[in-house]
Design a protein around this motif. Structure first.
Motif, PDB file in Angstrom:
ATOM      1  N   LYS A  18      35.376   8.225  65.866  1.00  0.00           N
ATOM      2  CA  LYS A  18      35.493   8.600  67.275  1.00  0.00           C
ATOM      3  C   LYS A  18      36.961   8.735  67.674  1.00  0.00           C
ATOM      4  CE  LYS A  18      34.521   6.929  71.962  1.00  0.00           C
ATOM      5  NZ  LYS A  18      33.951   5.807  72.758  1.00  0.00           N
ATOM      6  N   GLN A  19      37.288   9.844  68.334  1.00  0.00           N
ATOM      7  CA  GLN A  19      38.670  10.049  68.786  1.00  0.00           C
ATOM      8  C   GLN A  19      38.999   9.095  69.928  1.00  0.00           C
ATOM      9  OE1 GLN A  19      40.693  14.042  69.024  1.00  0.00           O
ATOM     10  NE2 GLN A  19      40.489  13.680  71.222  1.00  0.00           N
ATOM     11  N   VAL A  20      40.154   8.430  69.837  1.00  0.00           N
ATOM     12  CA  VAL A  20      40.581   7.500  70.879  1.00  0.00           C
ATOM     13  C   VAL A  20      41.875   7.963  71.551  1.00  0.00           C
ATOM     14  CG1 VAL A  20      39.439   5.522  69.829  1.00  0.00           C
ATOM     15  CG2 VAL A  20      41.799   6.042  69.189  1.00  0.00           C
ATOM     16  N   GLN A  21      42.548   8.930  70.958  1.00  0.00           N
ATOM     17  CA  GLN A  21      43.792   9.420  71.529  1.00  0.00           C
ATOM     18  C   GLN A  21      44.104  10.779  70.909  1.00  0.00           C
ATOM     19  OE1 GLN A  21      46.923   6.526  70.947  1.00  0.00           O
ATOM     20  NE2 GLN A  21      47.970   7.071  72.848  1.00  0.00           N
ATOM     21  N   ARG A  22      44.829  11.610  71.651  1.00  0.00           N
ATOM     22  CA  ARG A  22      45.235  12.893  71.098  1.00  0.00           C
ATOM     23  C   ARG A  22      46.524  13.356  71.767  1.00  0.00           C
ATOM     24  NH1 ARG A  22      41.168  17.898  69.784  1.00  0.00           N
ATOM     25  NH2 ARG A  22      42.703  19.518  69.298  1.00  0.00           N
ATOM     26  N   GLY A  59      45.389  11.923  62.307  1.00  0.00           N
ATOM     27  CA  GLY A  59      45.165  13.174  61.597  1.00  0.00           C
ATOM     28  C   GLY A  59      45.881  14.327  62.276  1.00  0.00           C
ATOM     29  N   THR A  60      46.586  15.128  61.494  1.00  0.00           N
ATOM     30  CA  THR A  60      47.231  16.312  62.060  1.00  0.00           C
ATOM     31  C   THR A  60      46.212  17.441  62.202  1.00  0.00           C
ATOM     32  OG1 THR A  60      47.939  17.008  59.843  1.00  0.00           O
ATOM     33  CG2 THR A  60      49.522  15.774  61.179  1.00  0.00           C
ATOM     34  N   LEU A  61      46.372  18.211  63.274  1.00  0.00           N
ATOM     35  CA  LEU A  61      45.461  19.320  63.574  1.00  0.00           C
ATOM     36  C   LEU A  61      46.225  20.632  63.732  1.00  0.00           C
ATOM     37  CD1 LEU A  61      43.174  17.547  66.227  1.00  0.00           C
ATOM     38  CD2 LEU A  61      42.765  17.778  63.767  1.00  0.00           C
ATOM     39  N   LYS A  62      47.395  20.724  63.120  1.00  0.00           N
ATOM     40  CA  LYS A  62      48.248  21.917  63.211  1.00  0.00           C
ATOM     41  C   LYS A  62      48.480  22.276  64.687  1.00  0.00           C
ATOM     42  CE  LYS A  62      47.231  23.299  58.531  1.00  0.00           C
ATOM     43  NZ  LYS A  62      46.580  24.243  57.616  1.00  0.00           N
ATOM     44  N   ASN A  63      48.109  23.471  65.139  1.00  0.00           N
ATOM     45  CA  ASN A  63      48.360  23.821  66.543  1.00  0.00           C
ATOM     46  C   ASN A  63      47.568  22.944  67.511  1.00  0.00           C
ATOM     47  OD1 ASN A  63      48.946  26.492  64.955  1.00  0.00           O
ATOM     48  ND2 ASN A  63      50.017  26.690  66.896  1.00  0.00           N
ATOM     49  N   GLY A  64      46.550  22.257  66.986  1.00  0.00           N
ATOM     50  CA  GLY A  64      45.746  21.363  67.814  1.00  0.00           C
ATOM     51  C   GLY A  64      46.369  20.012  68.048  1.00  0.00           C
ATOM     52  N   GLY A  65      47.527  19.728  67.442  1.00  0.00           N
ATOM     53  CA  GLY A  65      48.242  18.492  67.713  1.00  0.00           C
ATOM     54  C   GLY A  65      47.948  17.370  66.742  1.00  0.00           C
ATOM     55  N   LEU A  66      47.912  16.154  67.269  1.00  0.00           N
ATOM     56  CA  LEU A  66      47.704  14.936  66.479  1.00  0.00           C
ATOM     57  C   LEU A  66      46.555  14.161  67.090  1.00  0.00           C
ATOM     58  CD1 LEU A  66      48.892  12.996  64.219  1.00  0.00           C
ATOM     59  CD2 LEU A  66      50.129  11.871  66.099  1.00  0.00           C
ATOM     60  N   THR A  67      45.563  13.816  66.260  1.00  0.00           N
ATOM     61  CA  THR A  67      44.430  13.026  66.727  1.00  0.00           C
ATOM     62  C   THR A  67      44.512  11.607  66.180  1.00  0.00           C
ATOM     63  OG1 THR A  67      42.005  12.867  66.790  1.00  0.00           O
ATOM     64  CG2 THR A  67      42.965  13.766  64.793  1.00  0.00           C
ATOM     65  N   VAL A  68      43.969  10.662  66.941  1.00  0.00           N
ATOM     66  CA  VAL A  68      43.849   9.264  66.521  1.00  0.00           C
ATOM     67  C   VAL A  68      42.385   8.896  66.681  1.00  0.00           C
ATOM     68  CG1 VAL A  68      44.642   6.902  66.878  1.00  0.00           C
ATOM     69  CG2 VAL A  68      46.178   8.819  67.420  1.00  0.00           C
ATOM     70  N   PHE A  69      41.771   8.348  65.620  1.00  0.00           N
ATOM     71  CA  PHE A  69      40.359   8.012  65.709  1.00  0.00           C
ATOM     72  C   PHE A  69      40.083   6.656  65.090  1.00  0.00           C
ATOM     73  CE2 PHE A  69      41.119  10.996  62.240  1.00  0.00           C
ATOM     74  CZ  PHE A  69      40.536  10.398  61.137  1.00  0.00           C
ATOM     75  N   ASP A  70      39.009   6.013  65.544  1.00  0.00           N
ATOM     76  CA  ASP A  70      38.660   4.687  65.050  1.00  0.00           C
ATOM     77  C   ASP A  70      37.848   4.795  63.758  1.00  0.00           C
ATOM     78  OD1 ASP A  70      35.995   5.259  65.761  1.00  0.00           O
ATOM     79  OD2 ASP A  70      36.086   4.089  67.613  1.00  0.00           O
ATOM     80  N   LEU A  71      37.372   3.670  63.265  1.00  0.00           N
ATOM     81  CA  LEU A  71      36.706   3.651  61.960  1.00  0.00           C
ATOM     82  C   LEU A  71      35.279   4.182  62.000  1.00  0.00           C
ATOM     83  CD1 LEU A  71      38.047   0.287  60.495  1.00  0.00           C
ATOM     84  CD2 LEU A  71      38.963   2.599  60.248  1.00  0.00           C
ATOM     85  N   THR A  72      34.815   4.567  63.172  1.00  0.00           N
ATOM     86  CA  THR A  72      33.537   5.276  63.262  1.00  0.00           C
ATOM     87  C   THR A  72      33.753   6.788  63.277  1.00  0.00           C
ATOM     88  OG1 THR A  72      33.423   5.424  65.693  1.00  0.00           O
ATOM     89  CG2 THR A  72      32.650   3.371  64.662  1.00  0.00           C
TER      90      THR A  72
END
Length: 399
Positions: A82-86, A67-80
């Motif tokens: 929960k963020q696993v990477q950013r 998911g893109t977060l604009k100035n907040g960068g790029l998030t990666v999350f699992d199927l629950t």
């Protein structure tokens, strides 16, 4: 342009000529959601926008959503959820210039591509076992601007869709505040990283002939043209479907002229820009040329493929609903509409930008597929802060 779209839709209703938009819609709930993002200094200026789904072919239950977060960068999350990477956005190339701002994301095979609208570039990430590695070339060129001075005008890379055509990764990118769609091919840079080169552009109209013989242009902020953002390639035909926010949904074929297939409800309606409120205000009735199913802004587009049947989902941002279309040949046949409402696992979805879908079973949580969507007004919120996030919906719930 979320707020402008909301006000236009609301003011149109007061003219007494539009139906109740939400009538007869299917109500669905999300099975999971991500943590809230806050668009202020304390929250890292994170503003959720566009998701993409990476499917783990060996372990589908370990699939992830980006998911893109604009100035907040790029998030990666699992199927629950929960963020696993950013990943943070890159800094400004020089003092006084714009830093990175991630707008849209798409995935082809095991490569994620992101528009950096702040710096007018693409960033690329290799995906392996649900983990991302930045493989952006240090020499990646500007997408639309001739130099970094022009980048500061922020008529930069905005919407994005990617596909594979004859073994080549092709990326469509829209230009913010303009009607242009650029087409790029991803290529290796010779140093183990990935860059890109232009392979063409398409310019869509900014004015339209109406059935009464008059010409209409959508109301925009002075100096802006009716931009596009939400896009998706049809992988069976390689046609690009693109949402021009205040106009409607286009089909852009590889060869031939673009076709406007679906119009927004505000199409053809006269409006003026109010400098004090910084919004467009209708000055006339709804046009007989208007569409019936999308309220501006027309936003996220995504296609589901199942048993030879293609289904296009489109975000109707102005009334916080989604339209469902059967893809009949190269036409769109409206099938149903739905809204994501409050449920036991997550609140509902308002003013959604991006959406992504997969029909692949993803384990016990999403046994029939997943619809991932941006929520522009996450609750519970804070009256002093803008909160957004992403919702995960079981595909079988959709009409």
């Amino acid at each position: 342009m979320r707020i402008a779209g909301v006000l236009v839709a609301a003011m149109t209703v007061t003219l007494g000529t539009c139906p109740a938009y939400a009538s007869g819609l299917t109500e669905v709930t999300a099975a999971a959601e991500t943590a809230p993002n806050w668009d202020d200094d304390a929250g890292g200026n994170a503003n959720a926008d566009d998701p993409a789904i990476w499917v783990d072919a060996q372990h589908p239950e370990r699939s992830v959503v980006l998911g893109t977060l604009k100035n907040g960068g790029l998030t990666v999350f699992d199927l629950t959820g929960k963020q696993v990477q950013r990943f943070a956005t890159p800094p400004a190339p020089e003092p006084g210039q714009e830093p990175g701002r991630f707008n849209n994301v798409d995935i082809v095979d095991n490569l994620a591509i992101v528009t950096d609208r702040g710096r007018d570039q693409l960033r690329t990430y290799a995906v392996k076992a649900g983990r991302l590695t930045d493989v952006t070339s240090a020499t990646a060129p500007l997408v639309f601007s001739k130099d970094t001075a022009e980048v500061q005008d922020q008529r930069t890379a905005y919407g994005l869709a990617a596909t594979k055509i004859k073994g080549r990764t092709v990326v469509a990118v829209t230009r913010r505040s303009e009607t242009r769609v650029g087409f790029l091919a991803l290529v290796p840079d010779g140093h183990g990283k990935i860059t890109y080169r232009s392979i063409g552009t398409v310019d869509l109209p900014s004015s339209f002939k109406l059935s009464d013989g008059s010409t209409w242009s959508p109301c925009e902020e002075p100096g802006d043209r009716p931009q596009l953002e939400g896009m998706v390639f049809d992988r069976t035909t390689n046609d690009l479907y693109a949402a021009q926010e205040d106009v409607g949904v286009w089909r852009i074929p590889q060869h031939g002229k673009p076709e406007l297939l679906e119009k927004v409800r505000e199409f053809g309606q006269r409006a003026v820009y109010n400098d004090e409120t910084e919004e467009c205000e209708p000055t006339g009735p709804v046009s007989p040329d208007a569409g019936k199913h999308l309220s501006a802004d027309a936003e996220g587009l995504t296609i589901a493929y199942r048993n030879g049947v293609r289904t296009l989902y489109a975000s109707s941002q102005g009334d916080s609903t989604f339209a469902v279309y059967g893809m009949d040949g190269r036409r769109l046949a409206y099938r149903a509409g739905f809204e994501v409402i409050d449920g036991p696992a997550a609140d509902g979805v308002q003013h959604s930008d991006g959406a992504a879908v997969t029909t692949q079973p993803l384990g016990s949580r999403f046994p029939h597929g997943l619809f991932a969507v941006h929520d522009g007004e996450n609750t519970p919120g804070d009256s002093d802060r803008e909160g957004t996030n992403f919702k995960l919906v079981r595909l079988e719930k959709l009409p």
